[in-house]
Design an enzyme around this catalytic site. Structure first.
Site, mmCIF file in Angstrom:
data_model
loop_
_atom_site.group_PDB
_atom_site.id
_atom_site.type_symbol
_atom_site.label_atom_id
_atom_site.label_comp_id
_atom_site.label_asym_id
_atom_site.label_seq_id
_atom_site.Cartn_x
_atom_site.Cartn_y
_atom_site.Cartn_z
ATOM 1 N N ASP A 22 0.829 -1.205 0.000
ATOM 2 C CA ASP A 22 0.000 0.000 0.000
ATOM 3 C C ASP A 22 0.866 1.259 0.000
ATOM 4 O O ASP A 22 1.973 1.250 0.539
ATOM 5 C CB ASP A 22 -0.905 -0.031 1.248
ATOM 6 C CG ASP A 22 -2.084 0.912 1.119
ATOM 7 O OD1 ASP A 22 -2.278 1.483 0.025
ATOM 8 O OD2 ASP A 22 -2.816 1.087 2.110
ATOM 9 N N ARG A 35 -0.129 9.030 -10.104
ATOM 10 C CA ARG A 35 -0.215 7.799 -9.315
ATOM 11 C C ARG A 35 0.512 6.620 -9.982
ATOM 12 O O ARG A 35 1.122 5.796 -9.321
ATOM 13 C CB ARG A 35 -1.694 7.419 -9.103
ATOM 14 C CG ARG A 35 -2.473 8.427 -8.269
ATOM 15 C CD ARG A 35 -3.926 7.995 -8.135
ATOM 16 N NE ARG A 35 -4.023 6.637 -7.612
ATOM 17 C CZ ARG A 35 -3.934 6.332 -6.316
ATOM 18 N NH1 ARG A 35 -3.766 7.295 -5.423
ATOM 19 N NH2 ARG A 35 -4.026 5.090 -5.932
ATOM 20 N N HIS A 39 3.069 3.225 -8.881
ATOM 21 C CA HIS A 39 2.959 1.786 -9.188
ATOM 22 C C HIS A 39 4.231 1.294 -9.887
ATOM 23 O O HIS A 39 4.737 0.219 -9.594
ATOM 24 C CB HIS A 39 1.735 1.512 -10.066
ATOM 25 C CG HIS A 39 0.433 1.881 -9.404
ATOM 26 N ND1 HIS A 39 0.145 1.530 -8.108
ATOM 27 C CD2 HIS A 39 -0.653 2.565 -9.854
ATOM 28 C CE1 HIS A 39 -1.058 1.993 -7.791
ATOM 29 N NE2 HIS A 39 -1.567 2.625 -8.829
ATOM 30 N N THR A 68 -10.428 -7.350 -5.957
ATOM 31 C CA THR A 68 -11.695 -7.278 -6.709
ATOM 32 C C THR A 68 -12.249 -5.854 -6.641
ATOM 33 O O THR A 68 -12.934 -5.399 -7.547
ATOM 34 C CB THR A 68 -12.737 -8.271 -6.133
ATOM 35 O OG1 THR A 68 -12.816 -8.087 -4.715
ATOM 36 C CG2 THR A 68 -12.379 -9.707 -6.411
ATOM 37 N N ASN A 70 -10.394 -3.116 -6.628
ATOM 38 C CA ASN A 70 -9.557 -2.182 -7.394
ATOM 39 C C ASN A 70 -10.136 -1.840 -8.774
ATOM 40 O O ASN A 70 -9.754 -0.842 -9.385
ATOM 41 C CB ASN A 70 -8.129 -2.716 -7.565
ATOM 42 C CG ASN A 70 -7.274 -2.589 -6.323
ATOM 43 O OD1 ASN A 70 -6.339 -3.360 -6.096
ATOM 44 N ND2 ASN A 70 -7.584 -1.611 -5.470
ATOM 45 N N ARG A 196 -5.344 -2.331 8.378
ATOM 46 C CA ARG A 196 -6.552 -3.061 7.979
ATOM 47 C C ARG A 196 -6.150 -4.304 7.203
ATOM 48 O O ARG A 196 -5.072 -4.367 6.638
ATOM 49 C CB ARG A 196 -7.403 -2.203 7.015
ATOM 50 C CG ARG A 196 -8.097 -1.038 7.598
ATOM 51 C CD ARG A 196 -9.061 -0.452 6.549
ATOM 52 N NE ARG A 196 -8.335 0.183 5.438
ATOM 53 C CZ ARG A 196 -7.840 1.410 5.472
ATOM 54 N NH1 ARG A 196 -7.976 2.148 6.552
ATOM 55 N NH2 ARG A 196 -7.191 1.913 4.440
ATOM 56 N N SER A 198 -8.339 -5.356 4.735
ATOM 57 C CA SER A 198 -8.883 -5.025 3.415
ATOM 58 C C SER A 198 -9.248 -6.243 2.577
ATOM 59 O O SER A 198 -8.893 -6.321 1.399
ATOM 60 C CB SER A 198 -7.913 -4.133 2.638
ATOM 61 O OG SER A 198 -7.752 -2.895 3.284
HETATM 62 C C1 FPP Z 1 -1.607 0.115 -3.508
HETATM 63 O O1 FPP Z 1 -1.187 1.467 -3.474
HETATM 64 C C2 FPP Z 1 -1.076 -0.623 -4.627
HETATM 65 C C3 FPP Z 1 -1.793 -1.299 -5.580
HETATM 66 C C4 FPP Z 1 -3.263 -1.322 -5.594
HETATM 67 C C5 FPP Z 1 -1.171 -2.009 -6.701
HETATM 68 C C6 FPP Z 1 0.071 -2.778 -6.413
HETATM 69 C C7 FPP Z 1 0.826 -2.894 -7.686
HETATM 70 C C8 FPP Z 1 2.167 -2.834 -7.819
HETATM 71 C C9 FPP Z 1 3.112 -2.713 -6.682
HETATM 72 C C10 FPP Z 1 2.793 -2.830 -9.183
HETATM 73 C C11 FPP Z 1 2.858 -4.094 -9.930
HETATM 74 C C12 FPP Z 1 2.880 -5.342 -9.176
HETATM 75 C C13 FPP Z 1 3.361 -6.533 -9.597
HETATM 76 C C14 FPP Z 1 3.186 -7.721 -8.749
HETATM 77 C C15 FPP Z 1 4.051 -6.702 -10.873
HETATM 78 P P1 FPP Z 1 -2.290 2.608 -3.617
HETATM 79 O O2 FPP Z 1 -2.439 2.933 -5.052
HETATM 80 O O3 FPP Z 1 -3.562 2.169 -2.962
HETATM 81 O O4 FPP Z 1 -1.632 3.781 -2.812
HETATM 82 P P2 FPP Z 1 -2.368 4.949 -2.007
HETATM 83 O O5 FPP Z 1 -3.164 4.287 -0.919
HETATM 84 O O6 FPP Z 1 -1.246 5.771 -1.483
HETATM 85 O O7 FPP Z 1 -3.228 5.682 -2.979
#
Ligand code: FPP
Length: 253
Positions: A22, A35, A39, A68, A70, A196, A198
């Site tokens: 996260d 954003r 990633h 699910t 996301n 959490r 989640s």
């Molecule tokens: C949460 O951060 C992250 C995700 C929903 C995606 C995770 C994906 C990766 C790390 C990249 C690719 C992964 C692989 C396995 C190749 P957030 O976007 O919810 O962050 P925030 O809460 O600060 O907005």
């Protein structure tokens, strides 16, 4: 900074570590970037975590890559995440082979975009014979989905006369989950300061130690994983027993 790796007791490693990655979005905002940049940088942390876990001898590492829920993110972000997944799986397969890591997925991947599904299948097939560690990507996954699909399949087996209701035990239920054949999660890590679950591996974390760190996912290093494992090893895991009943002594002051 202490040398956390040195402090790890190799005999008492968690067999299964799960991570809620996260904070990518917040990390990007901190750097004044979109954003997606968060990633993209999260991929480096994925590589580091997988390498560190394999180097130590952890058996299973499960990463929450796409839930699910996301799908409810802006379409542009969902598309970028899918693209990143395809690209990363493709570019990292050789490293997985080199490190003898087996790739696996949990979740309903039949609903992932076709190119993502195809790329994943290719990587899973190519790494199928690796036996050092299993890297589980949770994709289109949620804990409630997993329990529901297991319940549905059990009901079908009872209906078909393959199983009796009395046969539905804790262990048997495990066989129907997407994590079938894997040990329970022993250590669950979540980055970014949120505390959490989640809707992640709800059944499988029943006895897991929970570890929350304020680090944002793109900042999470191998040393951070080592520190989490040392913290895990300092905890007293009682499984309902009293302290006095435990034979395994903690290696920490
Ligand atoms: C949460 O951060 C992250 C995700 C929903 C995606 C995770 C994906 C990766 C790390 C990249 C690719 C992964 C692989 C396995 C190749 P957030 O976007 O919810 O962050 P925030 O809460 O600060 O907005």
């Amino acid at each position: 900074m202490p040398n956390w790796k040195e402090k790890i007791d190799k005999e008492r490693l968690p067999k299964h570590i799960a991570i809620i990655m996260d904070g990518n979005g917040r990390w990007a905002r901190k750097h004044d970037k979109p954003r997606v940049f968060g990633h993209q940088n999260g991929v480096t942390a994925v590589r580091n975590a997988a390498e560190a876990a394999a180097e130590l001898g952890v058996d299973y590492l499960t990463l929450y890559a796409f839930s699910t829920e996301n799908w409810n993110r802006p379409k542009k972000e969902v598309n970028a995440l899918m693209e990143l997944l395809v690209k990363t799986i493709n570019s990292e397969t050789d490293t997985l082979l080199k490190n003898k890591i087996k790739l696996n997925s949990i979740g309903d991947i039949s609903e992932m975009p076709q190119d993502c599904y195809d790329e994943l299948k290719i990587a899973i097939d190519r790494t199928a014979d690796n036996d050092r560690m299993t890297l589980n990507l949770a994709l289109n996954y949620s804990g409630r989905w997993d329990i529901t699909q297991a319940g549905r399949r059990i009901a079908q087996d009872v209906k078909d006369g393959v199983m009796n209701p009395e046969d539905i035990t804790d262990e048997k239920f495990n066989d129907y989950l997407d994590t079938t054949g894997m040990p329970d999660v022993e250590l669950l890590i979540r980055t970014s300061g949120e505390q959490r679950i989640s809707n992640f591996l709800l059944w499988q974390v029943a006895y897991a130690e929970l570890y929350f760190t304020p680090k944002l996912w793109p900042e999470f290093t191998k040393e951070d994983l080592h520190e989490a494992i040392v913290n895990f090893q300092c905890r007293e895991r009682r499984f309902g027993k009293t302290s006095e009943q435990l034979t395994e002594s903690r290696k920490c002051e």
